[in-house]
Design a protein around this motif. Structure first.
Motif, PDB file in Angstrom:
ATOM      1  N   GLU A 104       0.892  -1.159   0.026  1.00 31.68           N
ATOM      2  CA  GLU A 104      -0.117  -0.056  -0.184  1.00 31.68           C
ATOM      3  C   GLU A 104       0.787   1.347   0.116  1.00 31.68           C
ATOM      4  N   PRO A 105       0.565   2.350  -0.975  1.00 35.90           N
ATOM      5  CA  PRO A 105       1.605   3.530  -1.070  1.00 35.90           C
ATOM      6  C   PRO A 105       1.491   4.219   0.048  1.00 35.90           C
ATOM      7  N   GLU A 106       2.698   4.787   0.521  1.00 32.91           N
ATOM      8  CA  GLU A 106       2.740   5.892   1.693  1.00 32.91           C
ATOM      9  C   GLU A 106       1.783   6.862   1.571  1.00 32.91           C
ATOM     10  N   GLY A 107       1.268   7.168   2.459  1.00 40.40           N
ATOM     11  CA  GLY A 107       0.081   8.372   2.372  1.00 40.40           C
ATOM     12  C   GLY A 107      -1.323   7.914   2.217  1.00 40.40           C
ATOM     13  N   ILE A 108      -1.367   6.839   1.775  1.00 38.94           N
ATOM     14  CA  ILE A 108      -3.010   6.308   1.465  1.00 38.94           C
ATOM     15  C   ILE A 108      -3.378   5.749   2.817  1.00 38.94           C
ATOM     16  N   TRP A 109      -4.442   6.282   3.390  1.00 37.65           N
ATOM     17  CA  TRP A 109      -4.891   5.995   4.631  1.00 37.65           C
ATOM     18  C   TRP A 109      -5.896   5.049   4.542  1.00 37.65           C
ATOM     19  N   ASN A 110      -5.663   3.909   5.486  1.00 35.89           N
ATOM     20  CA  ASN A 110      -6.337   3.067   5.590  1.00 35.89           C
ATOM     21  C   ASN A 110      -7.104   3.381   6.890  1.00 35.89           C
ATOM     22  N   PRO A 111      -8.402   3.380   7.188  1.00 39.57           N
ATOM     23  CA  PRO A 111      -9.192   4.090   8.284  1.00 39.57           C
ATOM     24  C   PRO A 111      -9.196   2.608   9.412  1.00 39.57           C
ATOM     25  N   GLU A 112      -8.860   1.559   8.822  1.00 40.66           N
ATOM     26  CA  GLU A 112      -8.851   0.468   9.845  1.00 40.66           C
ATOM     27  C   GLU A 112      -7.658   0.273  10.773  1.00 40.66           C
ATOM     28  N   THR A 113      -6.577   1.065  10.385  1.00 42.76           N
ATOM     29  CA  THR A 113      -5.460   1.163  10.922  1.00 42.76           C
ATOM     30  C   THR A 113      -5.562   1.944  12.227  1.00 42.76           C
ATOM     31  N   PHE A 114      -4.887   1.289  13.346  1.00 41.85           N
ATOM     32  CA  PHE A 114      -4.690   2.135  14.534  1.00 41.85           C
ATOM     33  C   PHE A 114      -3.892   3.389  14.442  1.00 41.85           C
ATOM     34  N   PRO A 115      -4.363   4.752  14.890  1.00 43.29           N
ATOM     35  CA  PRO A 115      -5.469   4.921  15.845  1.00 43.29           C
ATOM     36  C   PRO A 115      -6.822   5.096  15.123  1.00 43.29           C
ATOM     37  N   ASN A 116      -7.102   5.004  13.906  1.00 40.41           N
ATOM     38  CA  ASN A 116      -8.296   5.018  13.284  1.00 40.41           C
ATOM     39  C   ASN A 116      -8.694   6.549  13.147  1.00 40.41           C
ATOM     40  N   ALA A 117      -7.579   7.571  12.906  1.00 38.60           N
ATOM     41  CA  ALA A 117      -7.884   8.926  12.957  1.00 38.60           C
ATOM     42  C   ALA A 117      -7.156   9.323  11.702  1.00 38.60           C
ATOM     43  N   ASP A 118      -7.847  10.230  10.860  1.00 35.61           N
ATOM     44  CA  ASP A 118      -7.106  10.675   9.560  1.00 35.61           C
ATOM     45  C   ASP A 118      -5.879  11.379   9.927  1.00 35.61           C
ATOM     46  N   ASN A 119      -5.742  11.934  11.261  1.00 35.32           N
ATOM     47  CA  ASN A 119      -4.502  12.676  11.454  1.00 35.32           C
ATOM     48  C   ASN A 119      -3.297  11.761  11.428  1.00 35.32           C
ATOM     49  N   TYR A 120      -3.418  10.349  11.456  1.00 40.50           N
ATOM     50  CA  TYR A 120      -2.428   9.631  11.393  1.00 40.50           C
ATOM     51  C   TYR A 120      -2.750   8.870   9.805  1.00 40.50           C
ATOM     52  N   PRO A 121      -2.404   9.185   8.805  1.00 42.12           N
ATOM     53  CA  PRO A 121      -2.641   8.677   7.471  1.00 42.12           C
ATOM     54  C   PRO A 121      -1.864   7.397   7.232  1.00 42.12           C
ATOM     55  N   TRP A 122      -1.863   6.326   8.145  1.00 42.43           N
ATOM     56  CA  TRP A 122      -1.188   5.095   7.920  1.00 42.43           C
ATOM     57  C   TRP A 122      -1.954   4.063   7.342  1.00 42.43           C
ATOM     58  N   ASN A 123      -1.133   3.004   6.824  1.00 34.65           N
ATOM     59  CA  ASN A 123      -1.637   1.769   6.115  1.00 34.65           C
ATOM     60  C   ASN A 123      -0.729   0.686   6.723  1.00 34.65           C
ATOM     61  N   ILE A 124      -1.087  -0.556   6.524  1.00 33.24           N
ATOM     62  CA  ILE A 124      -0.181  -1.737   7.122  1.00 33.24           C
ATOM     63  C   ILE A 124       1.305  -1.680   6.394  1.00 33.24           C
ATOM     64  N   ASP A 125       1.449  -1.131   5.256  1.00 35.87           N
ATOM     65  CA  ASP A 125       2.844  -1.195   4.739  1.00 35.87           C
ATOM     66  C   ASP A 125       3.709   0.001   4.911  1.00 35.87           C
ATOM     67  N   ASN A 126       2.932   1.256   5.535  1.00 44.57           N
ATOM     68  CA  ASN A 126       3.646   2.451   5.722  1.00 44.57           C
ATOM     69  C   ASN A 126       2.947   2.908   6.832  1.00 44.57           C
ATOM     70  N   TYR A 127       3.723   2.703   8.065  1.00 49.20           N
ATOM     71  CA  TYR A 127       3.008   2.676   9.266  1.00 49.20           C
ATOM     72  C   TYR A 127       4.023   3.472  10.228  1.00 49.20           C
ATOM     73  N   GLY A 128       3.317   4.451  11.011  1.00 47.25           N
ATOM     74  CA  GLY A 128       4.207   5.073  12.044  1.00 47.25           C
ATOM     75  C   GLY A 128       5.234   6.247  11.749  1.00 47.25           C
ATOM     76  N   PRO A 129       6.173   6.705  12.280  1.00 47.96           N
ATOM     77  CA  PRO A 129       6.511   6.102  13.611  1.00 47.96           C
ATOM     78  C   PRO A 129       5.735   6.219  14.775  1.00 47.96           C
ATOM     79  N   ILE A 130       5.775   5.040  15.715  1.00 45.15           N
ATOM     80  CA  ILE A 130       4.876   5.201  16.872  1.00 45.15           C
ATOM     81  C   ILE A 130       5.679   4.546  18.094  1.00 45.15           C
ATOM     82  N   GLU A 131       5.655   5.295  19.260  1.00 40.94           N
ATOM     83  CA  GLU A 131       6.285   4.993  20.260  1.00 40.94           C
ATOM     84  C   GLU A 131       5.368   4.141  21.146  1.00 40.94           C
ATOM     85  N   ILE A 132       6.011   3.004  21.733  1.00 47.53           N
ATOM     86  CA  ILE A 132       5.231   2.017  22.773  1.00 47.53           C
ATOM     87  C   ILE A 132       5.231   2.539  24.258  1.00 47.53           C
TER      88      ILE A 132
END
Length: 504
Positions: free
Chosen positions: A367-395
């Protein structure tokens, strides 16, 4: 672990103290019940059991079961042979042992001189069943438990049809949240699809005993599904309740029982068991770049076999089943155009296919970078992530404090409310926790990031976020049997090469 070897036998001194009078009746000093470790040695003498039993008394959690047996043997020496008397002795020794001690008609008889009482067949069966249930429950709760791999999210590291043992002692066993439950089942009674196997009259708070060590990066971990606190009875954990809410709206999900069934809640220990690989520890920074996992800015090597989705195009000819069997390709589908296939395979298998003359291209699908998958955590458009381009996120890490703003709240809202039990309110641009205006939040627990090795066919932390420490069940350690559901018994159903192996 050393703590458990010392602490649990020390704790057994508490019920032993209530045998003070029984020790005196048996010719021993009553104050010996107060001496840790030595009191257990004296108890073994009274019931005439060999000294090697002491090894069991030093074995964490097994010692609890063995101690109950010892108490039962002790009351037998005082003429108490009824099943109900044995149950009272094992479960309520602090009540029943003093009662025997104060009973003038109860006296000690050397177990070697007691005439063996012949039990009827019903009693024999009851004793055997109770012994088996109690022993198995202690083993399953505190030591290890058998699990089956139901889905392909860990292919080819762990296969659908793998039967494995999960060590509870590795990270430390948890006390059950719901201790009153039907034995040997998880959350649903075996003869029903909806009836709960547990009752919630008694609820215990989260507590974890000491284990062999902490969760380590790349461990194969079994855990309770974090998003399984609320679910649709019809869909169970196959479709997340929160996905249903996002797609259909809360009102319809809660009122349309015909399509969604009853909406129920489950305690932590009765949520569905999942198995994934722990790729992120508390404090780590996780990022996925074009499908490749980065941990703290570096590629994360894994002992497992990582699979992705690949588009395969041939010269128009079909791919023979023998080729699929040769490379153990078990997940795939035929495309709409002749000669097009989609396979979930490793990079090594992809390279093998590229060497075939009939195959023109093998391309990893991302999935290309910048294409938001709304099912990915945190399910907010402020974080336009998908399963192949995700984060960075601190645990999140226990004791660490983060700023709370409208931007960061989606990352931590579920931690604050569902996992750590706070009341959260947002009024305008202000955030209130338990009625107090809050601009920061300090985490109470450690959290982890877990992903399936089958990257493009895994519901994991990319979809439901952080996994709390109190959801961790244990470490997958050994596959004792592997069965292929698509083959017959005499045609390779038992995968011998995949059985009797340690989990990597």
């Amino acid at each position: 672990m050393l703590q458990l070897i010392i602490v649990l036998p020390l704790l057994l001194t508490i019920p032993t103290v209530f045998a003070w009078k029984l020790f005196e009746k048996a010719g021993k000093k009553g104050y010996l019940t107060l001496i840790p470790f030595y009191n257990l040695y004296i108890l073994l003498q009274l019931i005439k059991k060999p000294l090697w039993w002491y090894i069991f008394l030093l074995t964490p959690f097994i010692n609890v079961f063995v101690y109950m047996l010892m108490v039962i043997e002790l009351v037998k020496a005082f003429g108490k042979n009824d099943l109900i008397q044995h149950l009272f002795a094992a479960v309520l020794p602090f009540v029943y042992l003093p009662m025997i001690g104060m009973d003038s008609k109860s006296y000690y008889t050397d177990p070697d001189k007691i005439k063996k009482i012949k039990k009827g067949p019903v009693r024999e069966w009851l004793d055997a069943i109770i012994f088996a249930v109690v022993a198995a429950t202690i083993i399953r709760t505190f030591l290890f438990e058998a699990y089956t791999i139901p889905t392909s999210s860990m292919e080819k590291s762990l296969l659908v049809g793998d039967f494995l043992f999960v060590s509870k002692i590795s990270y430390g066993p948890r006390i059950p949240n719901t201790p009153i439950a039907f034995p040997f089942v998880h959350h649903t009674l075996p003869w029903s699809e909806t009836a709960k196997s547990y009752v919630e009259w008694v609820k215990w708070p989260y507590y974890r005993f000491a284990g062999l060590g902490p969760v380590k990066r790349n461990d194969a971990v079994v855990f309770n599904y974090p998003a399984g606190d609320t679910l649709s009875v019809r869909f169970q954990s196959n479709v997340s309740y929160y996905s249903l809410i996002r797609e259909y709206g809360r009102e319809r999900v809660w009122t349309d029982e015909r399509n969604f069934g009853e909406i129920i809640a489950r305690p932590v220990d009765k949520r569905e068991n999942y198995i994934k690989r722990c790729v992120g520890l508390p404090g780590d920074v996780i990022q996925v770049v074009n499908g490749d996992l980065m941990v703290n800015g570096q590629p994360n090597p894994t002992p497992g076999i990582i699979q992705f989705r690949y588009s395969v195009k041939t010269d128009g000819s079909a791919i023979n089943q023998k080729v699929l069997d040769k490379y153990d390709i078990t997940e795939g589908k035929i495309g709409t155009t002749q000669g097009e296939y989609t396979f979930w395979i490793s990079e090594e298998i992809a390279n093998n296919l590229r060497e075939m003359s009939s195959i023109k291209s093998v391309t990893r699908v991302t999935e290309p970078e910048g294409i938001w998958n709304p099912e990915t955590f945190p399910n907010a458009d402020n974080y336009p992530w998908n399963i192949d381009n995700y984060g960075p996120i601190e645990i999140p890490k226990a004791g660490r404090t983060v700023d709370l703003t409208a931007l960061t709240l989606p990352l931590y809202e579920r931690i604050i409310t569902a996992y750590e039990g706070n009341k959260l309110e947002v009024k305008g641009n202000e955030i209130f926790i338990n009625g107090k205006l809050s601009t920061t939040y300090t985490f109470k627990m450690d959290y982890y990031w877990l992903m399936g090795d089958n990257r493009h066919n895994s519901a994991d932390s990319r979809y439901w976020g952080f996994v709390p420490n109190d959801h961790i069940v244990g470490k997958a350690v050994f596959v004792w049997l592997s069965l292929d559901k698509n083959k017959s018994l005499f045609n390779g159903k038992i995968r011998l090469s995949k059985s009797m192996r340690f989990v990597k």
